[in-house]
Design a protein around this motif. Structure first.
Motif, short mmCIF file in Angstrom:
data_model
loop_
_atom_site.label_atom_id
_atom_site.label_comp_id
_atom_site.label_asym_id
_atom_site.label_seq_id
_atom_site.Cartn_x
_atom_site.Cartn_y
_atom_site.Cartn_z
N ALA A 125 -2.88 -2.23 0.31
CA ALA A 125 -3.17 -2.68 1.31
C ALA A 125 -1.81 -3.25 1.99
O ALA A 125 -1.64 -3.07 3.10
N CYS A 126 -1.44 -4.11 1.40
CA CYS A 126 -0.38 -4.98 1.87
C CYS A 126 0.96 -4.39 1.64
O CYS A 126 2.03 -5.13 2.16
N ASP A 127 1.29 -3.39 0.66
CA ASP A 127 2.51 -2.81 0.18
C ASP A 127 3.37 -3.74 -0.09
O ASP A 127 4.49 -3.93 0.36
N ARG A 169 -19.79 -18.32 9.48
CA ARG A 169 -18.66 -17.72 10.53
C ARG A 169 -17.20 -17.85 9.85
O ARG A 169 -16.38 -16.76 10.12
N LEU A 170 -16.86 -18.63 9.06
CA LEU A 170 -15.71 -18.80 8.71
C LEU A 170 -15.38 -17.71 7.48
O LEU A 170 -14.23 -17.00 7.47
N VAL A 171 -16.36 -17.47 6.88
CA VAL A 171 -16.14 -16.43 5.56
C VAL A 171 -16.16 -15.12 6.40
O VAL A 171 -15.39 -13.98 6.00
N SER A 172 -17.20 -14.89 7.40
CA SER A 172 -17.02 -13.65 8.11
C SER A 172 -15.71 -13.29 8.74
O SER A 172 -15.17 -11.99 8.71
N ALA A 173 -15.03 -14.35 9.47
CA ALA A 173 -14.00 -14.19 10.03
C ALA A 173 -12.70 -13.55 9.19
O ALA A 173 -11.74 -12.77 9.45
N THR A 174 -12.96 -14.37 8.05
CA THR A 174 -11.82 -14.14 6.93
C THR A 174 -11.90 -12.83 6.49
O THR A 174 -10.96 -11.85 6.18
N MET A 175 -12.92 -12.43 5.83
CA MET A 175 -13.36 -11.26 5.20
C MET A 175 -13.33 -9.85 6.09
O MET A 175 -13.20 -8.73 5.38
N HIS A 176 -13.29 -10.20 7.18
CA HIS A 176 -13.09 -9.09 8.18
C HIS A 176 -11.68 -8.44 8.07
O HIS A 176 -11.26 -7.31 8.63
N VAL A 177 -10.85 -9.30 7.71
CA VAL A 177 -9.25 -8.78 7.57
C VAL A 177 -9.26 -8.11 6.14
O VAL A 177 -9.41 -8.99 5.30
N ARG A 178 -8.75 -7.02 6.14
CA ARG A 178 -9.00 -6.20 4.89
C ARG A 178 -8.03 -6.86 3.67
O ARG A 178 -8.52 -7.06 2.52
N ARG A 179 -6.91 -7.30 4.08
CA ARG A 179 -5.97 -7.67 2.96
C ARG A 179 -6.52 -9.10 2.59
O ARG A 179 -6.45 -9.42 1.34
N LEU A 180 -7.06 -10.07 3.54
CA LEU A 180 -7.58 -11.10 3.08
C LEU A 180 -8.88 -11.00 2.29
O LEU A 180 -9.14 -11.60 1.23
N PHE A 181 -9.67 -10.07 2.70
CA PHE A 181 -11.07 -9.95 1.84
C PHE A 181 -10.52 -9.28 0.38
O PHE A 181 -11.14 -9.94 -0.46
N LEU A 182 -9.50 -8.54 0.37
CA LEU A 182 -9.33 -7.99 -1.06
C LEU A 182 -8.62 -9.28 -1.81
O LEU A 182 -8.66 -9.55 -3.12
N ALA A 183 -7.77 -10.07 -1.07
CA ALA A 183 -7.08 -11.28 -2.03
C ALA A 183 -8.19 -12.29 -2.19
O ALA A 183 -8.47 -12.74 -3.70
#
Length: 439
Positions: A436-438, A227-241
């Motif tokens: 993604a985050c400019d 749940r924690l990884v899924s919630a974080t990785m669904h946000v593109r900028r967090l996924f890439l970071a």
């Protein structure tokens, strides 16, 4: 450094900085003493030594993968300062067993203590980053993160050097580590004292974030992690970071695991040279951590991460080239003075330093990005999600390395080429994050 050294004079930063410093120092004092004792004093086979280094790295990282979700939930739901005190008390107990393993030359006991230190670091890890945006101003977070990273790697340097020095050779050629056993206990006690001065950091009262798991404790490790990884990785900028940081730590895990076998079996040098390599790497990351904050002038941005990753790859590739062409030793391991009489020995250190400086420049802004782009009430769990993915990448990397060495006869030098190629992927991820985050 961009106006961040003033932080070390404040209670809102200095105690957590010192606590983290001593924790990293003790991790590396113990791990280096353990590895040096096993590599130089117990085993005598190159394949066994390389496999042991990879297994030890994997055991230390595995708790991050399994328990980070719990550590993030605890840190966001309870006073972070109180958790620091509990964790540092546990470190003293763990080091009692670690010291016993060093005294008895007991490999199972050493590996058990190493795994327990991984658990200790798992529960402390989210706090050291999540507490910064809670105690620091927004324009201080990058500087504080850089100081924590720089301090961590200076601590790695100190712990690494001391761990190597305190494993002593007897007149009969065997090795002993009594002073290292005393050292890990003393540093653990000092860490607990420092942790007692960390100011309160109670849970932040902010609205629940849509898509993030509800605050509170889910003790089901697998479900909570997913749940924690899924919630974080669904946000593109967090996924890439998170992916960018994971590639960095996967490459670092391979490099760190192979330093002692690389020095002994590829360069024909003794444990003092292995300690020097680890020390140079630590200094380099500290320098990169400070330098990137100066370049960015306190702004949290990823614009230097892609070029930093590419420079990492260039330096690793040159290190691979020099190791492959290193002359075969005559059997007796070389001391530092003998090592520096070899052609291109200084360039090997320059390559290593370049890898480390570029690595520090790559990763520090990404950690600051993770802690400043989410609400303060979610920072610990964001870092925990990052730790899960990072540790998974590191365990996979060290596992593949152990299998490759054991079954496919991949040499230590060949592992450097793999790291060089992986740095290209890290650079691409850093570039995508920048777009993604400019920032």
């Amino acid at each position: 450094m961009h106006d961040s050294l003033h932080l070390v004079r404040t209670r809102r930063f200095l105690p957590i900085f010192v606590t983290q410093f001593l924790g990293a120092f003790n991790d590396n004092l113990f791990r280096t003493a353990m590895v040096m004792l096993v590599i130089y004093g117990i085993y005598g086979d190159a394949e066994q030594e390389a496999t042991f280094s990879a297994i030890a790295g994997g055991l230390f990282i595995a708790p991050f993968f399994l328990l980070s979700a719990l550590s993030g939930q605890l840190a966001d739901a309870h006073d972070k300062a109180r958790i620091v005190r509990i964790v540092k008390t546990a470190e003293i107990l763990i080091m009692i067993f670690g010291a016993a393993g060093l005294l008895l030359h007991n490999i199972p006991l050493l590996l058990a203590a190493l795994t327990a230190m991984g658990v200790h670091s798992t529960f402390f890890g989210p706090i050291k980053y999540a507490i910064l945006p809670q105690h620091l101003e927004s324009d201080e977070v990058l500087g504080g993160t850089g100081l924590v990273e720089a301090g961590t790697y200076i601590a790695i340097l100190g712990g690494t050097i001391l761990g190597g020095i305190l494993v002593l050779q007897n007149p009969d050629g065997s090795y002993h580590a009594e002073w290292a056993a005393v050292g890990v206990l003393v540093v653990a006690v000092l860490g607990r004292i420092a942790g007692g001065f960390v100011p309160p950091a109670p849970p932040v009262d902010e609205p629940e974030v849509e898509g993030f798991p509800k605050r509170g404790m889910d003790w089901h490790i697998v479900r909570a992690s997913i749940r924690l990884v899924s919630a974080t990785m669904h946000v593109r900028r967090l996924f890439l970071a998170v992916l960018s940081i994971s590639f960095f730590w996967a490459m670092g895990a391979v490099l760190a695991a192979q330093f002692p076998p690389l020095v002994k079996n590829s360069l024909g040098a003794d444990q003092t040279v292995a300690t020097l390599f680890l020390a140079v790497f630590s200094v380099g990351v500290a320098v990169g951590s400070v330098f990137v904050n100066w370049l960015l002038k306190g702004q949290v941005a990823a614009r230097y991460s892609p070029i930093s990753a590419l420079f990492m790859g260039v330096f690793v590739l040159d290190l691979f080239r020099r190791v492959r062409s290193w002359p075969v030793s005559g059997g007796e391991l070389q001391s530092i003075s003998a090592f520096f009489t070899m052609p291109n020995s200084w360039m090997v250190l320059v390559d290593l330093l370049g890898v480390a400086i570029a690595g520090g420049m790559f990763v520090v802004p990404l950690y600051a990005f993770l802690t400043t782009t989410v609400p303060k009430s979610e920072t610990a769990r964001t870092i925990a999600a990052n730790n899960i993915v990072n540790s998974g990448a590191m365990v996979v990397a060290t596992g593949i390395l152990a299998v490759a060495i054991g079954f496919f006869e991949i040499t230590v030098a060949d592992s450097l080429l793999i790291v060089a190629l992986a740095s290209v992927v890290a650079a691409w991820l850093g570039w995508k994050l920048h777009q993604a985050c400019d920032c």
